[in-house]
Scaffold this motif. Structure first.
Motif, mmCIF file in Angstrom:
data_model
loop_
_atom_site.group_PDB
_atom_site.id
_atom_site.type_symbol
_atom_site.label_atom_id
_atom_site.label_comp_id
_atom_site.label_asym_id
_atom_site.label_seq_id
_atom_site.Cartn_x
_atom_site.Cartn_y
_atom_site.Cartn_z
ATOM 1 N N LEU A 1 0.824 -1.207 0.000
ATOM 2 C CA LEU A 1 0.000 0.000 0.000
ATOM 3 C C LEU A 1 0.859 1.258 0.000
ATOM 4 O O LEU A 1 0.602 2.188 -0.771
ATOM 5 N N ILE A 2 1.883 1.290 0.812
ATOM 6 C CA ILE A 2 2.744 2.471 0.886
ATOM 7 C C ILE A 2 3.466 2.696 -0.438
ATOM 8 O O ILE A 2 3.497 3.811 -0.961
ATOM 9 N N MET A 3 4.047 1.627 -0.987
ATOM 10 C CA MET A 3 4.791 1.795 -2.243
ATOM 11 C C MET A 3 3.871 2.205 -3.388
ATOM 12 O O MET A 3 4.223 3.052 -4.203
ATOM 13 N N ARG A 4 2.689 1.618 -3.447
ATOM 14 C CA ARG A 4 1.790 1.866 -4.581
ATOM 15 C C ARG A 4 1.053 3.194 -4.441
ATOM 16 O O ARG A 4 1.055 4.018 -5.345
ATOM 17 N N ASP A 5 0.422 3.409 -3.283
ATOM 18 C CA ASP A 5 -0.461 4.568 -3.141
ATOM 19 C C ASP A 5 0.227 5.811 -2.582
ATOM 20 O O ASP A 5 -0.165 6.922 -2.917
ATOM 21 N N GLY B 1 4.599 2.132 -9.760
ATOM 22 C CA GLY B 1 3.672 1.360 -10.583
ATOM 23 C C GLY B 1 3.519 -0.048 -10.040
ATOM 24 O O GLY B 1 4.364 -0.539 -9.280
ATOM 25 N N GLY B 2 2.446 -0.707 -10.436
ATOM 26 C CA GLY B 2 2.171 -2.047 -9.944
ATOM 27 C C GLY B 2 3.285 -3.037 -10.219
ATOM 28 O O GLY B 2 3.684 -3.816 -9.346
ATOM 29 N N THR C 1 2.622 -10.146 -10.013
ATOM 30 C CA THR C 1 1.717 -9.003 -10.122
ATOM 31 C C THR C 1 0.372 -9.330 -9.493
ATOM 32 O O THR C 1 -0.224 -8.488 -8.813
ATOM 33 N N ALA C 2 -0.097 -10.557 -9.670
ATOM 34 C CA ALA C 2 -1.377 -10.956 -9.092
ATOM 35 C C ALA C 2 -1.329 -10.913 -7.565
ATOM 36 O O ALA C 2 -2.277 -10.446 -6.917
ATOM 37 N N ALA C 3 -0.240 -11.386 -6.977
ATOM 38 C CA ALA C 3 -0.103 -11.365 -5.514
ATOM 39 C C ALA C 3 -0.051 -9.930 -5.006
ATOM 40 O O ALA C 3 -0.655 -9.591 -3.978
ATOM 41 N N LEU D 1 -2.709 -5.481 -2.249
ATOM 42 C CA LEU D 1 -3.123 -4.082 -2.332
ATOM 43 C C LEU D 1 -4.632 -3.960 -2.120
ATOM 44 O O LEU D 1 -5.099 -3.088 -1.382
ATOM 45 N N HIS D 2 -5.390 -4.846 -2.736
ATOM 46 C CA HIS D 2 -6.848 -4.825 -2.582
ATOM 47 C C HIS D 2 -7.236 -5.055 -1.125
ATOM 48 O O HIS D 2 -8.070 -4.328 -0.572
#
Length: 176
Positions: A133-137, A142-143, A154-156, A161-162
């Motif tokens: 969450l921190i890295m992405r948002d 990027g994902g 990427t799926a994990a 993240l979800h």
């Protein structure tokens, strides 16, 4: 393929005893792992390089203080984490509102409470979800970059993240 194993225990033990060649081999072998970890934690590439460099300097100077050869990785990564945390810069101050549009003290207090609630909700997440969450948002990676930095598919990464976003949303929707 990139070498991912740590030096043998004999090299680490010799470095702990002060053998210069073993210390050099240890620092050289640890450098890519330390850099990769720093880049996954720090907010900017410059901070990551600084944190990695500082961790290697500490390794070089204090290897004799390491109690167990098996603790090298956790010791080094803890140093990197602490260096990255020390380099967190405070958010730039919000520009002052033009005259006549200043927030009231009440609005400012509510804004601070909201910020504290969000920070507490993020801090309560499991470490794997919090990192994603921190890295992405917050850091804006990027994902694919987040997934690669954390060694995830990427799926994990998307799944974590979800779950993290859902947990923060549920926490914030609860009573104040």
């Amino acid at each position: 393929m990139v070498e991912t194993s740590w030096p043998p225990e004999e090299v680490i033990a010799a470095a702990r005893c002060g053998d210069p060649e073993s210390i050099d081999a240890l620092v050289a072998g640890a450098h890519p792992k330390v850099r990769r970890f720093a880049h996954s934690l720090c907010a900017s590439p410059e901070d990551a390089e600084d944190a990695a460099q500082e961790a290697l300097i500490i390794l070089y100077r204090r290897i004799g203080m390491l109690r167990a050869t098996g603790a090298l990785a956790s010791w080094l990564f803890r140093i990197v984490r602490n260096e990255c945390l020390r380099r967190v810069r405070p958010a730039p101050a919000a520009p002052e509102a033009p005259a006549g549009e200043a927030d009231s003290a009440e609005q400012e207090a509510l804004r601070r409470l909201d910020t504290e609630r969000v920070a507490a909700a993020i801090a309560a997440l499991p470490a794997d979800q919090r990192r994603v969450l921190i890295m992405r948002d917050l850091q804006g990676y990027g994902g694919r970059a987040v997934a690669e930095a954390l060694g995830l598919s990427t799926a994990a990464m998307k799944s974590r993240l979800h779950r993290a976003r859902a947990a923060v949303r549920a926490e914030l929707a609860g009573p104040r």
